[in-house]
Design a protein around this motif. Structure first.
Motif, PDB file in Angstrom:
ATOM      1  N   TYR A 206       3.577   5.843   3.725  1.00 57.31           N
ATOM      2  CA  TYR A 206       4.186   5.931   5.056  1.00 57.31           C
ATOM      3  C   TYR A 206       5.442   6.806   5.104  1.00 57.31           C
ATOM      4  O   TYR A 206       5.966   7.064   6.181  1.00 57.31           O
ATOM      5  CB  TYR A 206       4.530   4.525   5.558  1.00 57.31           C
ATOM      6  CG  TYR A 206       3.314   3.642   5.734  1.00 57.31           C
ATOM      7  CD1 TYR A 206       2.545   3.711   6.894  1.00 57.31           C
ATOM      8  CD2 TYR A 206       2.913   2.760   4.734  1.00 57.31           C
ATOM      9  CE1 TYR A 206       1.417   2.914   7.063  1.00 57.31           C
ATOM     10  CE2 TYR A 206       1.793   1.948   4.888  1.00 57.31           C
ATOM     11  CZ  TYR A 206       1.052   2.034   6.055  1.00 57.31           C
ATOM     12  OH  TYR A 206      -0.068   1.255   6.209  1.00 57.31           O
ATOM     13  N   LYS A 232       6.423  -5.615  10.578  1.00 59.17           N
ATOM     14  CA  LYS A 232       5.278  -5.306  11.442  1.00 59.17           C
ATOM     15  C   LYS A 232       5.645  -4.257  12.484  1.00 59.17           C
ATOM     16  O   LYS A 232       4.850  -3.359  12.801  1.00 59.17           O
ATOM     17  CB  LYS A 232       4.766  -6.573  12.127  1.00 59.17           C
ATOM     18  CG  LYS A 232       3.472  -6.348  12.892  1.00 59.17           C
ATOM     19  CD  LYS A 232       2.833  -7.638  13.361  1.00 59.17           C
ATOM     20  CE  LYS A 232       1.484  -7.362  14.021  1.00 59.17           C
ATOM     21  NZ  LYS A 232       0.811  -8.610  14.456  1.00 59.17           N
ATOM     22  N   TYR A 235       5.970  -0.766  10.460  1.00 58.51           N
ATOM     23  CA  TYR A 235       4.756  -0.255   9.819  1.00 58.51           C
ATOM     24  C   TYR A 235       3.488  -0.429  10.670  1.00 58.51           C
ATOM     25  O   TYR A 235       2.411   0.011  10.255  1.00 58.51           O
ATOM     26  CB  TYR A 235       4.567  -0.910   8.452  1.00 58.51           C
ATOM     27  CG  TYR A 235       5.548  -0.392   7.426  1.00 58.51           C
ATOM     28  CD1 TYR A 235       5.372   0.850   6.839  1.00 58.51           C
ATOM     29  CD2 TYR A 235       6.675  -1.136   7.062  1.00 58.51           C
ATOM     30  CE1 TYR A 235       6.276   1.344   5.916  1.00 58.51           C
ATOM     31  CE2 TYR A 235       7.581  -0.651   6.134  1.00 58.51           C
ATOM     32  CZ  TYR A 235       7.369   0.592   5.570  1.00 58.51           C
ATOM     33  OH  TYR A 235       8.268   1.086   4.654  1.00 58.51           O
ATOM     34  N   SER A 236       3.629  -1.089  11.819  1.00 59.25           N
ATOM     35  CA  SER A 236       2.488  -1.326  12.723  1.00 59.25           C
ATOM     36  C   SER A 236       1.356  -2.080  12.032  1.00 59.25           C
ATOM     37  O   SER A 236       0.186  -1.948  12.402  1.00 59.25           O
ATOM     38  CB  SER A 236       1.952   0.011  13.281  1.00 59.25           C
ATOM     39  OG  SER A 236       2.963   0.681  13.994  1.00 59.25           O
ATOM     40  N   LYS A 237       1.711  -2.836  11.026  1.00 63.45           N
ATOM     41  CA  LYS A 237       0.763  -3.688  10.308  1.00 63.45           C
ATOM     42  C   LYS A 237       1.483  -4.949   9.862  1.00 63.45           C
ATOM     43  O   LYS A 237       2.694  -4.915   9.563  1.00 63.45           O
ATOM     44  CB  LYS A 237       0.185  -2.981   9.079  1.00 63.45           C
ATOM     45  CG  LYS A 237      -0.841  -1.914   9.402  1.00 63.45           C
ATOM     46  CD  LYS A 237      -1.536  -1.420   8.143  1.00 63.45           C
ATOM     47  CE  LYS A 237      -2.634  -0.419   8.468  1.00 63.45           C
ATOM     48  NZ  LYS A 237      -3.373   0.003   7.260  1.00 63.45           N
ATOM     49  N   SER A 238       0.760  -6.043   9.785  1.00 63.80           N
ATOM     50  CA  SER A 238       1.344  -7.288   9.299  1.00 63.80           C
ATOM     51  C   SER A 238       1.511  -7.215   7.779  1.00 63.80           C
ATOM     52  O   SER A 238       0.946  -6.321   7.123  1.00 63.80           O
ATOM     53  CB  SER A 238       0.425  -8.463   9.648  1.00 63.80           C
ATOM     54  OG  SER A 238      -0.786  -8.374   8.907  1.00 63.80           O
ATOM     55  N   GLU A 241      -1.829  -7.404   6.088  1.00 63.37           N
ATOM     56  CA  GLU A 241      -2.578  -6.138   6.151  1.00 63.37           C
ATOM     57  C   GLU A 241      -2.038  -5.127   5.145  1.00 63.37           C
ATOM     58  O   GLU A 241      -2.805  -4.448   4.452  1.00 63.37           O
ATOM     59  CB  GLU A 241      -2.515  -5.564   7.562  1.00 63.37           C
ATOM     60  CG  GLU A 241      -3.321  -6.356   8.584  1.00 63.37           C
ATOM     61  CD  GLU A 241      -3.084  -5.881  10.004  1.00 63.37           C
ATOM     62  OE1 GLU A 241      -4.082  -5.780  10.740  1.00 63.37           O
ATOM     63  OE2 GLU A 241      -1.913  -5.617  10.372  1.00 63.37           O
ATOM     64  N   LEU A 242      -0.717  -5.023   5.050  1.00 60.93           N
ATOM     65  CA  LEU A 242      -0.099  -4.117   4.078  1.00 60.93           C
ATOM     66  C   LEU A 242      -0.445  -4.531   2.653  1.00 60.93           C
ATOM     67  O   LEU A 242      -0.747  -3.684   1.801  1.00 60.93           O
ATOM     68  CB  LEU A 242       1.418  -4.092   4.265  1.00 60.93           C
ATOM     69  CG  LEU A 242       1.948  -3.398   5.514  1.00 60.93           C
ATOM     70  CD1 LEU A 242       3.433  -3.662   5.673  1.00 60.93           C
ATOM     71  CD2 LEU A 242       1.672  -1.898   5.468  1.00 60.93           C
ATOM     72  N   ASP A 245      -4.079  -3.582   1.840  1.00 58.28           N
ATOM     73  CA  ASP A 245      -4.199  -2.136   1.597  1.00 58.28           C
ATOM     74  C   ASP A 245      -3.607  -1.756   0.244  1.00 58.28           C
ATOM     75  O   ASP A 245      -4.166  -0.913  -0.478  1.00 58.28           O
ATOM     76  CB  ASP A 245      -3.490  -1.358   2.707  1.00 58.28           C
ATOM     77  CG  ASP A 245      -4.168  -1.518   4.057  1.00 58.28           C
ATOM     78  OD1 ASP A 245      -5.324  -1.975   4.093  1.00 58.28           O
ATOM     79  OD2 ASP A 245      -3.527  -1.181   5.076  1.00 58.28           O
TER      80      ASP A 245
END
Length: 254
Positions: A206, A232, A235-238, A241-242, A245
């Motif tokens: 990122y 969140k 990074y627009s993800k919880s 989710e991070l 990934d």
């Protein structure tokens, strides 16, 4: 705004020692013992630290005007007697305060062991001091950043250590590590390379600017819910989710 360093064990007897050998370089002032390994290796130490100094500031896109004071000790016993802790290395800043959007620390010191068995030099402790320009973040990000800059844990890449722990189901949940209170319960052999690997993934995926924004906004004084919301938002993800990934990224590492 002020933040104080939680080091009740800290001593200043090292300041009373009058026979330190002192060597100055472009960005450092090194203090070491006569007839010690540090004295023998001081040119090598300077080269390593100056290279790491440039790398840290280049990656973080920061500028620093203060010299780092380095104290190198030949044994755990002497280190504890003079500065209060027998650990391998400590970054000492005591207190930082924010003035016109700039964080300034009371002290700017590294205290490290340097002998045949342990040579605690490199990027880790220097990262803690140089990143003070961003403020004080949660342990996951501050220790993770220091390990990211170090690249290796005990001479092995942090991702390879972490992949091994993943395969053995020994990793901590990232949400668990976002909570600073849990760091009293962790095994540093696992958590240091793990946090470094996670930070490496965030920065490489990122970018450093997003990481710096998160680093500044995450706080040891905020509640877990607030810090997870910040992650969140940026990074627009919880966190889950991070984490998913990141683990996928680890499994693909060789």
């Amino acid at each position: 705004m002020k933040i104080k360093q939680d080091i009740t064990w800290y001593k200043t007897k090292y300041l009373d020692k009058k026979d330190w050998l002192i060597k100055k370089s472009l960005h450092y002032i090194f203090h070491y013992f006569e007839n010690s390994l540090a004295q023998k290796d001081i040119k090598k130490i300077i080269k390593i630290q100056e290279e790491n100094y440039k790398k840290i500031l280049r990656i973080l896109k920061l500028k620093n005007k203060r010299k780092l004071n380095y104290y190198l000790y030949p044994s755990k016993k002497i280190k504890e007697e003079l500065m209060g802790d027998d650990g391998n290395g400590n970054a000492i800043w005591l207190e930082i305060k924010k003035e016109k959007e700039i964080w300034k620390s009371k002290k700017f010191e590294v205290h490290a062991l340097y002998n045949r068995e342990i040579q605690c030099i490199g990027a880790h402790e220097d990262t803690h001091l140089l990143s003070l320009l961003l403020g004080i973040s949660i342990f996951l990000f501050s220790e993770g950043l220091a390990e990211f800059m170090s690249e290796k844990w005990h001479n092995k890449d942090i991702d390879l250590w972490t992949k091994n722990y993943l395969e053995k189901s020994k990793l901590y949940l990232i949400k668990f590590l976002v909570n600073n209170k849990n760091w009293d319960k962790v095994n540093e052999v696992i958590v240091y390379p793990q946090s470094g690997s996670f930070v490496r993934y965030l920065i490489n995926t990122y970018g450093i600017d997003k990481f710096k924004k998160a680093y500044k906004e995450l706080s040891r004084k905020k509640k877990l819910k607030s810090n997870t919301k910040t992650i969140k938002k940026i990074y627009s993800k919880s966190i889950k989710e991070l984490e998913k990934d990141w683990k996928k990224y680890l499994k693909e590492k060789n």
